[in-house]
Write an enzyme that holds these catalytic residues in place. Structure first.
Site, PDB file in Angstrom:
ATOM      1  N   GLU A  66      34.975  54.251  44.945  1.00  0.00           N
ATOM      2  CA  GLU A  66      35.916  53.262  45.499  1.00  0.00           C
ATOM      3  C   GLU A  66      35.240  51.911  45.678  1.00  0.00           C
ATOM      4  O   GLU A  66      34.143  51.830  46.220  1.00  0.00           O
ATOM      5  CB  GLU A  66      36.436  53.769  46.852  1.00  0.00           C
ATOM      6  CG  GLU A  66      37.895  53.515  47.056  1.00  0.00           C
ATOM      7  CD  GLU A  66      38.756  54.200  45.990  1.00  0.00           C
ATOM      8  OE1 GLU A  66      39.226  53.484  45.081  1.00  0.00           O
ATOM      9  OE2 GLU A  66      38.956  55.412  46.062  1.00  0.00           O
ATOM     10  N   HIS A  67      35.910  50.862  45.215  1.00  0.00           N
ATOM     11  CA  HIS A  67      35.386  49.486  45.253  1.00  0.00           C
ATOM     12  C   HIS A  67      34.079  49.380  44.452  1.00  0.00           C
ATOM     13  O   HIS A  67      33.254  48.517  44.714  1.00  0.00           O
ATOM     14  CB  HIS A  67      35.183  49.000  46.696  1.00  0.00           C
ATOM     15  CG  HIS A  67      36.476  48.654  47.387  1.00  0.00           C
ATOM     16  ND1 HIS A  67      36.969  47.369  47.454  1.00  0.00           N
ATOM     17  CD2 HIS A  67      37.392  49.424  48.017  1.00  0.00           C
ATOM     18  CE1 HIS A  67      38.129  47.375  48.109  1.00  0.00           C
ATOM     19  NE2 HIS A  67      38.408  48.615  48.451  1.00  0.00           N
ATOM     20  N   THR A  68      33.911  50.265  43.491  1.00  0.00           N
ATOM     21  CA  THR A  68      32.756  50.182  42.585  1.00  0.00           C
ATOM     22  C   THR A  68      33.136  49.484  41.283  1.00  0.00           C
ATOM     23  O   THR A  68      32.276  48.960  40.590  1.00  0.00           O
ATOM     24  CB  THR A  68      32.227  51.590  42.258  1.00  0.00           C
ATOM     25  OG1 THR A  68      33.340  52.421  41.906  1.00  0.00           O
ATOM     26  CG2 THR A  68      31.508  52.203  43.439  1.00  0.00           C
TER      27      THR A  68
ATOM     28  N   GLY B 156      54.097  51.518  45.142  1.00  0.00           N
ATOM     29  CA  GLY B 156      53.495  51.063  46.394  1.00  0.00           C
ATOM     30  C   GLY B 156      52.617  52.096  47.064  1.00  0.00           C
ATOM     31  O   GLY B 156      52.196  51.924  48.197  1.00  0.00           O
TER      32      GLY B 156
ATOM     33  N   SER C 175      49.249  53.583  40.774  1.00  0.00           N
ATOM     34  CA  SER C 175      49.227  52.808  39.526  1.00  0.00           C
ATOM     35  C   SER C 175      50.498  52.890  38.706  1.00  0.00           C
ATOM     36  O   SER C 175      50.459  53.066  37.489  1.00  0.00           O
ATOM     37  CB  SER C 175      48.029  53.224  38.666  1.00  0.00           C
ATOM     38  OG  SER C 175      46.851  52.925  39.335  1.00  0.00           O
ATOM     39  N   SER C 176      51.629  52.713  39.368  1.00  0.00           N
ATOM     40  CA  SER C 176      52.889  52.657  38.619  1.00  0.00           C
ATOM     41  C   SER C 176      52.893  51.462  37.668  1.00  0.00           C
ATOM     42  O   SER C 176      53.420  51.554  36.548  1.00  0.00           O
ATOM     43  CB  SER C 176      54.086  52.594  39.572  1.00  0.00           C
ATOM     44  OG  SER C 176      53.970  51.507  40.462  1.00  0.00           O
TER      45      SER C 176
ATOM     46  N   GLU D 104      48.541  41.877  33.523  1.00  0.00           N
ATOM     47  CA  GLU D 104      48.691  41.920  34.981  1.00  0.00           C
ATOM     48  C   GLU D 104      47.923  40.776  35.641  1.00  0.00           C
ATOM     49  O   GLU D 104      48.409  40.138  36.574  1.00  0.00           O
ATOM     50  CB  GLU D 104      48.232  43.276  35.534  1.00  0.00           C
ATOM     51  CG  GLU D 104      48.545  43.413  37.001  1.00  0.00           C
ATOM     52  CD  GLU D 104      48.690  44.844  37.484  1.00  0.00           C
ATOM     53  OE1 GLU D 104      48.695  45.024  38.711  1.00  0.00           O
ATOM     54  OE2 GLU D 104      48.804  45.770  36.664  1.00  0.00           O
TER      55      GLU D 104
ATOM     56  N   ASP E 257      42.651  51.467  36.220  1.00  0.00           N
ATOM     57  CA  ASP E 257      44.000  52.044  36.240  1.00  0.00           C
ATOM     58  C   ASP E 257      44.590  52.146  34.840  1.00  0.00           C
ATOM     59  O   ASP E 257      45.174  53.165  34.464  1.00  0.00           O
ATOM     60  CB  ASP E 257      44.922  51.203  37.127  1.00  0.00           C
ATOM     61  CG  ASP E 257      44.403  51.091  38.552  1.00  0.00           C
ATOM     62  OD1 ASP E 257      43.468  51.841  38.902  1.00  0.00           O
ATOM     63  OD2 ASP E 257      44.920  50.258  39.307  1.00  0.00           O
TER      64      ASP E 257
END
EC number: 2.7.1.6
Length: 382
Positions: free
Chosen positions: A34-36, A124, A128-129, A162, A174
């Site tokens: 995470e956050h990597t 939300g 990753s929609s 995006e 994602d």
């Protein structure tokens, strides 16, 4: 009626002829790491069996017509021969338009398309929609017009759309897992080289995602602050990214760093090491070690990176108390709310669901949403 049947039926009804192809691209959950990603590090996501599905057909002109089945069959129509600009009122249209615009810059050898889009990736929830939609649209054009683009290029195209067209600053994880996911596997991704390694998931293990339904408020500003702190840390070590700093080098001089920056750096360095080790634990089927690594990851996010909230910590504690050392659980995603992910033997899922249902709302006043997922195949025809 499944998503394929639904989109094909609506396609025939609206356009008056049958779709030639149906394409899917999955959502994802990050098991650890995470956050990597923006520190050029490692992540270990898997694609999940919630997806965006598009029934489509090529046109013999230069028009793109799109129906959004999940938005009351709203329509978008634009020409490939005019500049593609953002839609004033339909945000979903901008993901489609952005992907097509950026595809034109990569390979313009395609014509018009009719498509009907529907999906069941919860929006939300940090699953990753949006990446799933971007990869699905890119795959539609690649398949219909036999474009020489591989999954990584379709993923990069979605990320560009995006970042630059929709205006949301996301990493590459994602889109990459949506494009390249493999059934019954997680994917160890090197966010610097974009190299991937498929990691087989142990048999009989469920991927459980629980949405805390705590509304995230700080996520944008705090996310940017964390990125800046990581960049400050990399500059201190005169390296391009924290990926290039070893834990040994950090420990030798940690006391010279600003204490908050030091905590942020320690999270990233330790999380990178955990993620690489987690891939090998999973491959060996060592769920006990995987559980320890996930617990360490969560503690690091809570204490060093400071991105969890009490509701998330409560959810993790309820699950951990139920599964003991038989699996793992941690927060997943950017932080400040959102979801937790757990790897749980399938026979323990009902007990976990019951414990969470009995305790979480009582302790927090919020009702959770519970998803049981299977590691699934990346984008392609369905």
């Amino acid at each position: 009626m499944n998503l394929k049947e639904k989109t094909r039926a609506l396609f025939a009804e609206v356009f008056g002829y049958p779709a030639t192809h149906t394409i899917q691209a999955p959502g994802r959950v990050n098991l650890i790491g995470e956050h990597t990603d923006y520190n050029d590090g490692f992540v270990l996501p898997c694609a999940i069996d919630y997806q965006t599905v598009i029934s489509c057909a090529p046109r013999d002109d230069r028009t793109v017509r799109v129906i959004a089945a999940d938005y009351d069959n709203q329509v978008d129509e634009f020409s490939l021969d005019a500049p593609i600009v953002t839609h004033d009122s339909q945000q979903w249209s901008n993901y489609v338009r952005g992907v097509v615009k950026h595809l034109q810059q990569r390979n313009n050898a395609f014509g018009g398309v009719d498509m009907v889009i529907s999906g069941n990736v919860p929006q939300g929830a940090g699953l990753s929609s949006s990446a799933s939609l971007e990869v699905a649209v890119g795959t539609v054009f690649q398949q219909l017009y036999h474009l020489p683009l591989d999954g990584a290029q379709i993923a990069l195209n979605g990320q560009e759309a995006e970042n630059q067209f929709v205006g949301c600053n996301c990493g590459i994880m994602d889109q990459l897992i949506s494009a390249l996911g493999k059934k019954d596997h997680a994917l160890l991704i090197d966010c610097r080289s974009l190299g991937t390694k498929a990691v087989s998931m142990p048999k009989g293990v469920a991927v459980v995602i629980i949405n805390s339904n705590f509304k995230r408020t700080l996520v944008g500003s705090e996310y940017n602050t964390r990125r800046e702190q990581c960049e400050t840390g990399a500059r201190f070590f005169q390296q391009p990214a924290l990926r290039d700093v070893s834990l040994e080098a950090f420990n030798a001089v940690a006391c010279e760093l600003d204490p908050v920056v030091a905590k942020r750096v320690r999270h990233v360095l330790s999380e990178n090491a955990r993620t690489v080790e987690a891939a090998s634990a999973l491959e060996k089927g060592d769920l006990q070690r995987m559980g320890q690594l996930m617990a360490e990851s969560h503690a690091s996010m809570r204490d060093d990176f400071e991105i969890t909230v009490p509701q998330i910590d409560t959810l993790v504690e309820i699950v951990k108390a139920t599964i003991g050392d038989k699996g793992g659980v941690r927060m997943t995603g950017g932080g400040f709310g959102g979801c937790i992910v757990a790897l749980i033997p399938e026979d323990l899922v009902p007990a976990v669901q019951q414990a969470v249902a009995q305790q979480y709302e009582a302790k927090t006043g919020i009702k959770e949403t519970f998803y049981v997922c299977k590691p699934s195949q990346g984008a392609g025809q369905c």
